[in-house]
Write a protein that holds these residues in place. Structure first.
Motif, mmCIF file in Angstrom:
data_model
loop_
_atom_site.group_PDB
_atom_site.id
_atom_site.type_symbol
_atom_site.label_atom_id
_atom_site.label_comp_id
_atom_site.label_asym_id
_atom_site.label_seq_id
_atom_site.Cartn_x
_atom_site.Cartn_y
_atom_site.Cartn_z
ATOM 1 N N ALA A 139 34.159 36.196 50.235
ATOM 2 C CA ALA A 139 34.419 37.484 49.586
ATOM 3 C C ALA A 139 34.822 37.296 48.129
ATOM 4 N N HIS A 140 34.371 38.215 47.276
ATOM 5 C CA HIS A 140 34.795 38.179 45.875
ATOM 6 C C HIS A 140 36.313 38.281 45.774
ATOM 7 N N PHE A 141 36.904 39.114 46.637
ATOM 8 C CA PHE A 141 38.346 39.328 46.563
ATOM 9 C C PHE A 141 39.091 38.464 47.582
ATOM 10 N N PHE A 142 38.558 37.277 47.853
ATOM 11 C CA PHE A 142 39.241 36.298 48.715
ATOM 12 C C PHE A 142 40.619 36.007 48.124
ATOM 13 N N GLY A 143 41.631 36.096 48.983
ATOM 14 C CA GLY A 143 42.980 35.774 48.524
ATOM 15 C C GLY A 143 43.625 36.845 47.658
ATOM 16 N N ARG A 144 42.999 38.019 47.592
ATOM 17 C CA ARG A 144 43.561 39.073 46.735
ATOM 18 C C ARG A 144 43.674 40.415 47.474
ATOM 19 N N PRO A 145 44.609 40.495 48.412
ATOM 20 C CA PRO A 145 44.827 41.793 49.072
ATOM 21 C C PRO A 145 45.480 42.787 48.101
ATOM 22 N N ILE A 146 45.442 44.068 48.440
ATOM 23 C CA ILE A 146 46.123 45.069 47.605
ATOM 24 C C ILE A 146 47.060 45.899 48.474
ATOM 25 N N THR A 147 47.988 46.559 47.803
ATOM 26 C CA THR A 147 48.881 47.496 48.484
ATOM 27 C C THR A 147 48.417 48.918 48.182
ATOM 28 N N LEU A 148 48.917 49.853 48.962
ATOM 29 C CA LEU A 148 48.590 51.259 48.723
ATOM 30 C C LEU A 148 49.127 51.704 47.356
ATOM 31 N N GLU A 149 50.261 51.125 46.956
ATOM 32 C CA GLU A 149 50.825 51.464 45.646
ATOM 33 C C GLU A 149 49.869 51.023 44.535
ATOM 34 N N GLU A 150 49.274 49.841 44.704
ATOM 35 C CA GLU A 150 48.313 49.371 43.694
ATOM 36 C C GLU A 150 47.082 50.280 43.655
ATOM 37 N N HIS A 151 46.668 50.719 44.826
ATOM 38 C CA HIS A 151 45.551 51.680 44.861
ATOM 39 C C HIS A 151 45.915 52.933 44.081
ATOM 40 N N GLN A 152 47.105 53.472 44.334
ATOM 41 C CA GLN A 152 47.515 54.712 43.678
ATOM 42 C C GLN A 152 47.662 54.532 42.165
ATOM 43 N N ALA A 153 48.057 53.318 41.763
ATOM 44 C CA ALA A 153 48.292 53.076 40.330
ATOM 45 C C ALA A 153 47.005 52.727 39.587
ATOM 46 N N SER A 154 45.923 52.482 40.300
ATOM 47 C CA SER A 154 44.686 52.096 39.601
ATOM 48 C C SER A 154 44.126 53.306 38.860
ATOM 49 N N ARG A 155 43.411 53.025 37.775
ATOM 50 C CA ARG A 155 43.008 54.109 36.872
ATOM 51 C C ARG A 155 41.989 55.042 37.521
ATOM 52 N N TRP A 156 41.943 56.245 36.974
ATOM 53 C CA TRP A 156 40.964 57.217 37.447
ATOM 54 C C TRP A 156 39.561 56.796 37.001
ATOM 55 N N ILE A 157 38.634 56.944 37.909
ATOM 56 C CA ILE A 157 37.219 56.811 37.555
ATOM 57 C C ILE A 157 36.593 58.202 37.529
ATOM 58 N N ALA A 158 36.721 58.902 38.612
ATOM 59 C CA ALA A 158 36.261 60.287 38.698
ATOM 60 C C ALA A 158 37.179 60.968 39.698
ATOM 61 N N GLU A 159 38.217 61.642 39.193
ATOM 62 C CA GLU A 159 39.188 62.271 40.087
ATOM 63 C C GLU A 159 38.433 63.138 41.099
ATOM 64 N N PRO A 160 38.760 62.983 42.364
ATOM 65 C CA PRO A 160 39.924 62.309 42.952
ATOM 66 C C PRO A 160 39.746 60.817 43.267
ATOM 67 N N LEU A 161 38.787 60.133 42.671
ATOM 68 C CA LEU A 161 38.599 58.715 42.981
ATOM 69 C C LEU A 161 39.264 57.817 41.942
ATOM 70 N N HIS A 162 40.122 56.925 42.442
ATOM 71 C CA HIS A 162 40.681 55.863 41.615
ATOM 72 C C HIS A 162 39.687 54.698 41.559
ATOM 73 N N LEU A 163 39.952 53.779 40.639
ATOM 74 C CA LEU A 163 39.129 52.565 40.571
ATOM 75 C C LEU A 163 39.029 51.892 41.943
ATOM 76 N N LEU A 164 40.157 51.802 42.652
ATOM 77 C CA LEU A 164 40.167 51.056 43.918
ATOM 78 C C LEU A 164 39.605 51.859 45.088
ATOM 79 N N ASP A 165 39.064 53.043 44.804
ATOM 80 C CA ASP A 165 38.251 53.746 45.802
ATOM 81 C C ASP A 165 36.786 53.362 45.675
ATOM 82 N N CYS A 166 36.453 52.632 44.624
ATOM 83 C CA CYS A 166 35.044 52.336 44.313
ATOM 84 C C CYS A 166 34.757 50.871 44.612
#
Lengths: 323, 390
Positions: B187-214
């Motif tokens: 996986a590209h993101f091997f060894g790099r899990p995220i938290t829900l807080e990080e998801h919420q803090a990621s920048r908007w791409i197209a509200e309501p989608l954050h970067l980490l929704d894409c």
């Protein structure tokens, strides 16, 4: 001084004011004395008809001792010449200091605005002309068609070899901040017009919002197509919409950006009063104030010469009593 | 159960590495993946007589065949609609084998989607054309609606409005995918899990989608080999039998912008696919030991759970909160990390993961997996498969 003027601005104004009355260019002699060959070039180039500048007899006939230089040539006798213009020597002095201070203020461009002469006596061949320039006034910042700037007025005094004044010149330039070039707005991506959708975009150019209607079963459809999915008829016309609708859904686009749009960009699906939906932009409302279901009304925008599109803004509120 | 169910099996899988810049041609990626899949199946290139790929694929069957050494081949077919094609390639291959048109069919997809033409940058600057597909963009791009994230965001906003779902409900999918990717070395993101807080803090791409929704964008190739169930018995790998394989396009279907249906809080094309899968296989949603659900954007994972019958309309957020999608839950999700975590291979890497789950070789193998449901691109005409041990 306005309340909004900062300390830095006031300090800058004071530094400029300190130049008033200062000598910008010390008294500098011309490169050559007044002479007939240069008068001849001038008269030819300017197509001056008056014979008193080259014809001694004609000059005497007017009561003069001999030929005289054209009055407006006074500046020419003290010009620095070709070589110094194309290869200017590094110099220090009042003029350079003032230009540096104006540059510091952002007034990096210059245009001459007016020049008023007072002539004391006519200049004749053999006169050795010199010029001195002193700051007369520097205006507060003014808005002009070229950009904001300050009018810098100087007094140039022309003297003969004996130091007697032969002419004075009030010389005014506008030192201005070049207005930022406004790049023309990129145009929106263009629709691909074909036989099935051209009617809609043609109506839009006339600021008419239409929906395709099957002439057999009268059902409306959008986006349009050649055949009615309800009754298989290929016959259709259009109905003109009221332009009113409600917000069905929306998205606030942030990334990536297209140069035709301002971001965040509000893109919406609007449900028209007639029942069909369409994709559009919202205008006159910020993302915080957008709510699904809000009443909307059509507005029209032109984008380039060939495209007019409907966008939607909050519907005008019910009329209320003016207070 | 239909005659197609269990008639074929996926017996080989092969892929390139997944990267951000492969440095190789898309044709080479295709050849590497196809060659690897044939070898994994214990077959020779000359055994292959069918090739299926996406209409979006840049390398035609003939180029792959003459480079890989496939020689003559008698069946070839393409599936349209972007990532919606993924499981459709399996459906075409299974149908061809079942109908006797071919014996060994390779399905593949390869692209330099990250270092080459990125879908995420949108359609705005694509050349104009007057065909019906291109003209459909006329209703979107003049308004700046030109990227997949924006198209999905429009559905997601309405879904939130109707069911009270929140951005955090979408984010939990991302957190699960990244947790699985974190333990997957491919996986590209091997060894790099995220938290829900990080998801919420990621920048908007197209509200309501954050970067980490894409999902990410990827260079790579993935191929799969199908043969008849009979032939599968003679090959080295545990066969992943194709128990269901279906495509679907629903009423008033558009590409990513089916905004004109009475309701847009569902994706009925996936319901159509799911109904066929359950009918073909005779299995129920609860018979699945894992699910590989297409996750280019998180909101449609919720909708898929509803369309496939795992929960009622608008109930996916609660279903996720109940822990079903965790590795020890009733329906482990995207055990490879999904496209959000492993790689964006237009869904084909998800089918390979389903095969590994059936073989028992996933890096995140849940306790028991007999059947896996896999879906393809959402918001477009789509497809799905069920693979299983028998």
């Amino acid at each position: 001084m306005s309340a909004g003027t900062s300390y830095d601005d006031r300090q800058y104004d004071e530094r400029l004011e300190a130049f008033i009355g200062r000598v910008l260019n010390e008294r500098t002699p011309g490169q050559d004395p007044v002479n007939v060959p240069m008068i001849r070039h001038w008269v030819e180039a300017m197509e001056v008809a008056n014979p008193v500048h080259l014809d001694a007899d004609a000059a005497r006939a007017t009561g003069r001792d001999d030929v005289v230089a054209p009055a407006s040539m006074i500046q020419a006798w003290t010009m620095r010449g070709y070589a110094a213009t194309v290869r200017p020597q590094a110099a220090a002095g009042g003029f350079q200091e003032l230009i540096a201070l104006l540059d510091e203020g952002g007034y990096t461009s210059v245009v001459a605005t007016d020049s008023e002469f007072d002539f004391v006596r006519e200049v004749v061949p053999g006169d050795e002309i010199s010029v001195e320039e002193v700051v007369d006034s520097i205006s507060p910042e003014k808005a002009t068609g070229l950009g904001v700037g300050r009018f810098v007025t100087t007094m140039k005094t022309y003297r003969d070899g004996a130091g007697e004044v032969v002419a004075t010149q009030r010389w005014r330039t506008l030192r201005f901040k070049p207005a930022a070039k406004v790049e023309p707005r990129a145009e929106r991506p263009k629709p691909a017009i074909n036989l099935d959708n051209a009617f809609w975009f043609e109506a839009a150019r006339e600021r008419r919002l239409v929906v395709q209607r099957c002439t057999s079963c009268e059902s409306l459809r959008h986006p349009p197509g050649p055949e009615c999915p309800e009754c298989q008829s290929f016959e259709w016309d259009t109905v003109e919409c009221s332009g009113r609708g409600t917000l069905y859904s929306y998205v606030v686009a942030h990334h990536p950006r297209h140069p035709a749009f301002d971001y965040p960009l509000l893109i919406a699906v609007v449900e028209l009063e007639e029942g069909t939906r369409l994709i559009t932009n919202l205008t006159g409302v910020t993302p915080e104030d957008v709510t699904i279901g809000m009443p909307l009304a059509v507005q029209w925008i032109d984008d380039g010469p060939d495209l007019t599109l409907p966008v939607f803004g909050p519907a005008a509120p019910e009329p209320t009593e003016e207070s | 159960m239909s005659g197609l169910s269990g008639a074929t099996a996926i017996v080989g899988i092969g892929a390139t590495e997944f990267s951000k810049e492969s440095g190789r041609s898309e044709l080479q990626l295709a050849c590497e993946a196809v060659t690897a899949a044939i070898a994994d199946a214990g077959l020779k290139p000359s055994d292959v007589d069918g090739l299926v790929t996406f209409t979006a694929e840049s390398s035609s069957e003939i180029h792959v065949a003459r480079n890989v050494g496939i020689g003559d081949f008698s069946f070839f077919s393409r599936v349209g609609y972007g990532g919606g094609a993924a499981c459709g390639t399996i459906a075409h291959a299974a149908a061809a084998i079942h109908a006797g048109l071919a014996d060994v069919v390779v399905c593949w997809r390869s692209f330099n989607e990250r270092s080459g033409e990125r879908y995420g940058l949108g359609q705005a600057s694509r050349p104009m054309d007057t065909n019906a597909d291109r003209a459909a963009y006329s209703w979107m791009t003049p308004y700046g609606l030109s990227t997949p994230a924006q198209w999905v965001g429009m559905f997601a906003q309405r879904y939130m409005h109707e069911y009270g779902a929140t951005s955090e409900d979408f984010g939990r999918i991302s957190v699960i995918d990244r947790a699985r990717a974190a333990t997957n070395p491919k996986a590209h993101f091997f060894g790099r899990p995220i938290t829900l807080e990080e998801h919420q803090a990621s920048r908007w791409i197209a509200e309501p989608l954050h970067l980490l929704d894409c999902c990410q964008e990827t260079d790579g190739g993935q191929a799969l080999v199908l043969v008849s169930a009979e032939r599968a018995k003679d090959l080295p790998n545990t066969p992943a039998y194709v128990l269901g394989a279906a495509q679907g396009a629903a009423d008033d279907q558009h590409m990513m912008t089916s905004y004109y249906r009475p309701s847009i809080s569902g994706i009925p094309e996936m319901g159509l696919v799911g109904d066929q899968l359950w009918r073909q296989s005779g299995l129920r949603p609860t018979d699945m030991g894992a699910a590989i659900l297409y996750d280019h954007f998180t909101p449609f994972v919720l909708t898929q759970l509803e369309e496939l019958g795992y929960c009622g309309r608008g109930e996916a957020a609660d279903y996720i909160l109940d822990g079903h999608l965790e590795l020890d839950g009733s329906l482990p999700l995207n055990t490879h990390g999904g496209q959000l975590g492993e790689a964006y291979l237009h869904g084909m890497n998800g089918i390979a993961e389903a095969v590994r789950l059936v073989r028992g070789t996933s890096v995140n193998q849940p306790r028991t997996v007999e059947n896996v449901v896999v879906t393809a691109g959402t918001g477009v005409p789509t497809s799905g498969v069920i693979v299983g041990v028998a």
